[in-house]
Design an enzyme around this catalytic site. Structure first.
Site, short mmCIF file in Angstrom:
data_model
loop_
_atom_site.label_atom_id
_atom_site.label_comp_id
_atom_site.label_asym_id
_atom_site.label_seq_id
_atom_site.Cartn_x
_atom_site.Cartn_y
_atom_site.Cartn_z
N ASP A 36 0.95 -1.32 0.15
CA ASP A 36 -0.06 0.03 0.05
C ASP A 36 1.03 1.36 -0.02
OD1 ASP A 36 -2.87 1.00 0.51
OD2 ASP A 36 -1.45 2.21 1.84
N TYR B 69 3.02 9.83 0.36
CA TYR B 69 4.06 9.15 1.08
C TYR B 69 5.52 9.62 0.66
CZ TYR B 69 0.03 6.54 2.61
OH TYR B 69 -1.22 6.22 2.94
N LYS C 283 -2.49 5.94 -4.53
CA LYS C 283 -3.59 7.03 -4.33
C LYS C 283 -3.49 8.24 -4.89
CE LYS C 283 -3.61 4.68 0.20
NZ LYS C 283 -2.49 4.48 0.68
N HIS D 121 -7.69 9.28 -2.44
CA HIS D 121 -7.25 9.13 -0.98
C HIS D 121 -7.99 9.67 0.01
CE1 HIS D 121 -2.90 9.19 0.98
NE2 HIS D 121 -3.78 8.91 1.70
P1 NAP Z 1 0.01 0.99 11.54
O1 NAP Z 1 -0.05 -0.22 10.75
O2 NAP Z 1 -1.01 1.20 12.47
O3 NAP Z 1 1.62 0.81 12.37
C1 NAP Z 1 2.05 1.62 13.30
C2 NAP Z 1 3.25 1.50 13.65
O4 NAP Z 1 3.28 0.35 14.64
C3 NAP Z 1 4.27 1.40 12.98
O5 NAP Z 1 4.92 2.78 12.97
C4 NAP Z 1 5.27 0.50 13.38
O6 NAP Z 1 6.32 1.00 13.90
C5 NAP Z 1 4.65 0.02 14.56
N1 NAP Z 1 4.61 -1.67 14.50
C6 NAP Z 1 4.30 -2.17 13.58
N2 NAP Z 1 4.07 -3.57 13.76
C7 NAP Z 1 3.92 -3.56 15.27
C8 NAP Z 1 3.96 -4.65 16.01
N3 NAP Z 1 3.74 -5.91 15.75
N4 NAP Z 1 3.95 -4.41 17.48
C9 NAP Z 1 4.20 -2.92 17.82
N5 NAP Z 1 4.48 -2.07 17.02
C10 NAP Z 1 4.52 -2.53 15.67
O7 NAP Z 1 0.42 2.19 10.71
P2 NAP Z 1 0.09 3.27 9.77
O8 NAP Z 1 1.02 3.83 8.91
O9 NAP Z 1 -1.02 4.47 10.44
O10 NAP Z 1 -1.13 2.49 8.81
C11 NAP Z 1 -0.63 1.36 7.94
C12 NAP Z 1 -0.56 1.72 6.75
O11 NAP Z 1 -1.77 2.30 6.10
C13 NAP Z 1 0.31 2.96 6.03
O12 NAP Z 1 1.68 2.73 5.97
C14 NAP Z 1 -0.16 3.49 4.88
O13 NAP Z 1 0.27 2.65 3.82
C15 NAP Z 1 -1.89 3.10 5.12
N6 NAP Z 1 -2.65 4.43 5.49
C16 NAP Z 1 -3.44 5.01 4.79
C17 NAP Z 1 -4.10 5.97 5.17
C18 NAP Z 1 -5.17 6.79 4.28
O14 NAP Z 1 -5.53 7.85 4.45
N7 NAP Z 1 -5.70 5.99 3.25
C19 NAP Z 1 -3.61 6.80 6.56
C20 NAP Z 1 -2.84 6.27 7.14
C21 NAP Z 1 -2.21 5.01 6.71
P3 NAP Z 1 7.81 0.43 13.37
O15 NAP Z 1 8.11 0.75 11.79
O16 NAP Z 1 9.07 0.76 14.08
O17 NAP Z 1 7.68 -1.37 13.30
#
Ligand code: NAP
Length: 325
Positions: free
Chosen positions: A52, A57, A86, A119
């Site tokens: 994704d 980004y 997106k 997006h």
């Molecule tokens: P997330 O998947 O909720 O992860 C949050 C944080 O948790 C990461 O920074 C990561 O840090 C840590 N993490 C990962 N695995 C873990 C585990 N097993 N235990 C503890 N901590 C852990 O993050 P997000 O970036 O908000 O969402 C995921 C993806 O969704 C984004 O990267 C993006 O591709 C997409 N997204 C889309 C939108 C939209 O508007 N469409 C908005 C937000 C996000 P580390 O890297 O240090 O492991």
């Protein structure tokens, strides 16, 4: 139907398949872009086939390079990868939509993407700035009918630049606007929204299922907590005592429990990590099962806590989060 045992993928309403666990690539600005390159390669090695990404980004070049390297070394073929990009809010005017996708493809050095999403429903002033601001620092919004943007998205699919099209951050009324559009050619295949135990999106999920639209969950692990987008005083999801207790019982981590909870509800889930250990850990969400009691307990954690509220767009007529769902 979501298949958690065999192919780990779900059939979309246009006939294409989406892997149910995706690798997220967003990281705050201060993280070196090379981390996205290295981590995407690790993710493909570990087994992730759904990636994704987004123009917003600012790392599509690195993510694309990682994918191409993994194709070149024989780990995967292009057809094995499901790549999402997106359309950012500054490109909603119909004439800007296809050029925006072509720009992503050029950065990626790929011929097509698998999924192209709007997006956010709100539009912003066209131009190179991702968040165009006026002299007082206020984000400059724009008004573009999302149905006109959607028609331009349909043309991208017809041009073969993307296999599927969908939306992100839409509420059910905005989905209905598209679904009821006269002359609709393609339905959105998915709505990618924030979804986790503190914001479980039960009503939106039910609505999406009734329309054969897949709900894709972002911030499933409690979000990146980037102060640019998230209130850093909000509680940490993965420190929730109930998630921790359930994780302990299954000899798993709270992160794995959070991901598994969504998978068992028929939600496609994104997990971002740039750490090799956690990239691997998150991929192990398939080989254990939460009991109906666990599911019920996690369901009770809902508190409508939205980490990413895009408050700068709150005055826009398409601001999505004022609706209940
Ligand atoms: P997330 O998947 O909720 O992860 C949050 C944080 O948790 C990461 O920074 C990561 O840090 C840590 N993490 C990962 N695995 C873990 C585990 N097993 N235990 C503890 N901590 C852990 O993050 P997000 O970036 O908000 O969402 C995921 C993806 O969704 C984004 O990267 C993006 O591709 C997409 N997204 C889309 C939108 C939209 O508007 N469409 C908005 C937000 C996000 P580390 O890297 O240090 O492991």
């Amino acid at each position: 139907m979501m298949d958690l045992n065999q192919s780990h993928s779900v059939k979309l309403n246009d006939g294409h398949f989406m892997p149910v666990l995706g690798f997220g690539t967003y990281a705050p600005e201060e993280i070196p872009k090379s981390k996205a390159f290295e981590s995407t390669k690790v993710a493909i090695d570990v087994g992730y086939r759904h990636i994704d990404a987004a123009h917003l980004y600012q790392n599509e070049e690195e993510v694309g390079k990682a994918i191409r390297e993994k194709i070149a070394d024989g780990t995967v073929k292009r057809k094995d990868i499901f790549y999402t990009t997106k359309l950012w809010a500054t490109f909603h005017r119909p004439e800007l939509v296809q050029p925006a996708l072509e720009r992503s493809l050029k950065k990626l050095q790929l011929d097509y993407v698998d999924l192209f999403l709007i997006h956010v429903p709100v539009a912003m002033k066209p131009g190179e700035d991702l968040l165009p601001k006026d002299a007082s620092g206020k984000v400059i919004l724009d008004m573009v009918d999302i149905r006109d943007t959607w028609e331009a998205m349909e043309k991208c699919k017809d041009a073969g630049l993307t296999k599927s099209i969908g939306v992100s951050n839409f509420n059910h009324k905005q989905l209905e606007l598209i679904l009821n559009k006269p002359g609709l050619k393609y339905k959105p295949v998915c709505n990618q929204v924030e979804c986790h135990p503190y914001l479980n999106q039960s009503k939106l999920l039910e609505f999406c299922k009734s329309k054969d639209i897949v709900l894709v969950a972002y911030s499933a692990l409690g979000s990146h907590r980037d102060p640019k987008w998230v209130d850093v005083n909000s509680p940490h999801l993965l420190e929730d005592p109930i998630l921790k207790t359930i994780a302990k019982k299954h000899k798993r981590s709270p992160g794995q429990v959070a991901l598994r909870y969504l998978l068992q509800r028929g939600v496609v889930v994104l997990a971002k990590s740039f750490s090799e250990k956690r990239i691997k850990e998150n991929f192990q969400a398939f080989d254990f099962e939460l009991t109906p009691e666990d599911m019920k307990e996690i369901q009770s954690l809902n508190r409508n806590l939205r980490y990413g509220q895009i408050l700068f767009a709150v005055d826009h007529p398409y601001y999505p989060f004022s609706e209940e769902y």
